[in-house]
Scaffold this motif. Sequence first.
Motif, PDB file in Angstrom:
ATOM      1  N   VAL A 158       0.846  -1.187   0.000  1.00  0.00           N
ATOM      2  CA  VAL A 158       0.000   0.000   0.000  1.00  0.00           C
ATOM      3  C   VAL A 158       0.884   1.240   0.000  1.00  0.00           C
ATOM      4  O   VAL A 158       1.880   1.308   0.737  1.00  0.00           O
ATOM      5  N   GLY A 159       0.540   2.196  -0.862  1.00  0.00           N
ATOM      6  CA  GLY A 159       1.270   3.461  -0.842  1.00  0.00           C
ATOM      7  C   GLY A 159       1.090   4.133   0.506  1.00  0.00           C
ATOM      8  O   GLY A 159      -0.039   4.266   0.992  1.00  0.00           O
ATOM      9  N   TRP A 160       2.179   4.573   1.116  1.00  0.00           N
ATOM     10  CA  TRP A 160       2.115   4.967   2.532  1.00  0.00           C
ATOM     11  C   TRP A 160       3.112   6.080   2.798  1.00  0.00           C
ATOM     12  O   TRP A 160       4.247   6.044   2.312  1.00  0.00           O
ATOM     13  N   THR A 161       2.716   7.056   3.582  1.00  0.00           N
ATOM     14  CA  THR A 161       3.648   8.053   4.085  1.00  0.00           C
ATOM     15  C   THR A 161       3.250   8.400   5.515  1.00  0.00           C
ATOM     16  O   THR A 161       2.113   8.183   5.923  1.00  0.00           O
ATOM     17  N   GLY A 162       4.197   8.911   6.276  1.00  0.00           N
ATOM     18  CA  GLY A 162       3.953   9.163   7.694  1.00  0.00           C
ATOM     19  C   GLY A 162       4.530   8.058   8.534  1.00  0.00           C
ATOM     20  O   GLY A 162       5.310   7.228   8.045  1.00  0.00           O
ATOM     21  N   ALA A 220     -16.819   0.699  -5.397  1.00  0.00           N
ATOM     22  CA  ALA A 220     -15.977  -0.484  -5.612  1.00  0.00           C
ATOM     23  C   ALA A 220     -15.373  -0.970  -4.301  1.00  0.00           C
ATOM     24  O   ALA A 220     -15.260  -2.182  -4.070  1.00  0.00           O
ATOM     25  N   LEU A 221     -14.999  -0.048  -3.435  1.00  0.00           N
ATOM     26  CA  LEU A 221     -14.501  -0.443  -2.116  1.00  0.00           C
ATOM     27  C   LEU A 221     -15.586  -1.169  -1.328  1.00  0.00           C
ATOM     28  O   LEU A 221     -15.338  -2.215  -0.719  1.00  0.00           O
ATOM     29  N   LEU A 222     -16.788  -0.614  -1.347  1.00  0.00           N
ATOM     30  CA  LEU A 222     -17.890  -1.225  -0.617  1.00  0.00           C
ATOM     31  C   LEU A 222     -18.218  -2.603  -1.172  1.00  0.00           C
ATOM     32  O   LEU A 222     -18.547  -3.525  -0.423  1.00  0.00           O
ATOM     33  N   GLY A 227      -5.312  -1.070  -3.715  1.00  0.00           N
ATOM     34  CA  GLY A 227      -5.539  -1.028  -5.149  1.00  0.00           C
ATOM     35  C   GLY A 227      -6.078   0.304  -5.611  1.00  0.00           C
ATOM     36  O   GLY A 227      -5.658   0.842  -6.652  1.00  0.00           O
ATOM     37  N   LEU A 228      -7.005   0.883  -4.858  1.00  0.00           N
ATOM     38  CA  LEU A 228      -7.555   2.186  -5.216  1.00  0.00           C
ATOM     39  C   LEU A 228      -6.472   3.259  -5.210  1.00  0.00           C
ATOM     40  O   LEU A 228      -6.375   4.071  -6.140  1.00  0.00           O
ATOM     41  N   LEU A 229      -5.654   3.266  -4.165  1.00  0.00           N
ATOM     42  CA  LEU A 229      -4.590   4.261  -4.087  1.00  0.00           C
ATOM     43  C   LEU A 229      -3.596   4.080  -5.234  1.00  0.00           C
ATOM     44  O   LEU A 229      -3.113   5.062  -5.811  1.00  0.00           O
ATOM     45  N   ARG A 230      -3.313   2.845  -5.558  1.00  0.00           N
ATOM     46  CA  ARG A 230      -2.382   2.560  -6.648  1.00  0.00           C
ATOM     47  C   ARG A 230      -2.938   3.075  -7.984  1.00  0.00           C
ATOM     48  O   ARG A 230      -2.224   3.709  -8.766  1.00  0.00           O
ATOM     49  N   ARG A 289      -4.982   5.456  -8.432  1.00  0.00           N
ATOM     50  CA  ARG A 289      -5.065   6.924  -8.393  1.00  0.00           C
ATOM     51  C   ARG A 289      -3.697   7.593  -8.274  1.00  0.00           C
ATOM     52  O   ARG A 289      -3.609   8.817  -8.345  1.00  0.00           O
ATOM     53  N   GLY A 290      -2.649   6.811  -8.054  1.00  0.00           N
ATOM     54  CA  GLY A 290      -1.336   7.400  -7.846  1.00  0.00           C
ATOM     55  C   GLY A 290      -1.240   8.171  -6.537  1.00  0.00           C
ATOM     56  O   GLY A 290      -0.603   9.220  -6.462  1.00  0.00           O
ATOM     57  N   LEU A 291      -1.858   7.618  -5.491  1.00  0.00           N
ATOM     58  CA  LEU A 291      -1.924   8.284  -4.192  1.00  0.00           C
ATOM     59  C   LEU A 291      -1.188   7.480  -3.135  1.00  0.00           C
ATOM     60  O   LEU A 291      -0.969   6.288  -3.288  1.00  0.00           O
ATOM     61  N   VAL A 292      -0.851   8.163  -2.036  1.00  0.00           N
ATOM     62  CA  VAL A 292      -0.277   7.500  -0.874  1.00  0.00           C
ATOM     63  C   VAL A 292      -1.166   7.780   0.334  1.00  0.00           C
ATOM     64  O   VAL A 292      -1.722   8.863   0.477  1.00  0.00           O
ATOM     65  N   LEU A 293      -1.309   6.767   1.186  1.00  0.00           N
ATOM     66  CA  LEU A 293      -2.054   6.926   2.428  1.00  0.00           C
ATOM     67  C   LEU A 293      -1.286   7.863   3.349  1.00  0.00           C
ATOM     68  O   LEU A 293      -0.097   7.670   3.588  1.00  0.00           O
TER      69      LEU A 293
END
Length: 275
Positions: free
Chosen positions: A75-79, A138-140, A148-151, A153-157
């Motif tokens: 999972v994309g992650w920061t913090g 889709a998450l629900l 997968g959603l973050l990936r 979207r090119g996002l990090v948690l």
Amino acid sequence: MAQRAREVLEGRKAPVEPRDAATVMLLRPPPGGAGPDAAGLQVYMLRRQPSMAFAPGAFVFPGGSVDARDAEIEVGWTGPDAQEWGRMIDAPADLARALVCAAVRETFEECGVLLAGPTADTVVADTRGDDWEADRAALLARSVSLAGLLRQRGLVLRSDLLRPWARWVTPVTEERRYDTRFFAAALPAGQRARDVSGEADDAAWLEPGEALAAARRREIFLLPPTAVTLGELGACGRLPAALAARRRITALIPEVFMADGAVWLTVPPGLEYPL
């Protein structure tokens, strides 16, 4: 409920093992444009459908059980990382990662707020478009995981947007039990919390004292952990103080006991019960 409590307390039924869960107190300053340092704060709350098996009709914070998908390590992650979160919330690192992911996922599923961004110091500005709603659905439906959603979207948690608050465990006498970590987070700038949860029939931004006063008038129903947490939030006075609060996370389990032929429940020692 009283009959089951007697059966468990007398040893005729074994307690149910609690499921790991996460809940998020989504916070904002009071409206009026006074800025984040304004006196007071509001928290987003949902009223559970009266048909729900657990806590029907109760006003609660967004949240829910940890899902197997929340444990995905890619999972994309920061913090703070999983090890640090484990130290903060009294959990092994792999469970801590899943709990943080569950907190972020449930907040997006239940109120459309996503604690993630394109980089370590940015956050998604708006999640109200049709494309975002499709992602939430889709998450629900469990056709995509948070990772997968973050990936896609090119996002990090943004784990740094969460603050550890408490750990509450449902009493041993309950048929449905949860080991729930409570988190606090400020509403990201530009995003709007909205009532999109199929498990709720009402949603509102409430000042902690306002919610407690309504509960005392029996206009709304609060579970003991929710009431205690609202009292703690109200004592902070301002949003920055709530986010800066240093919290010691230990398992809090309300005690159920029998006395004079009745079943009673008390909050753990050392806590102030505001109702």
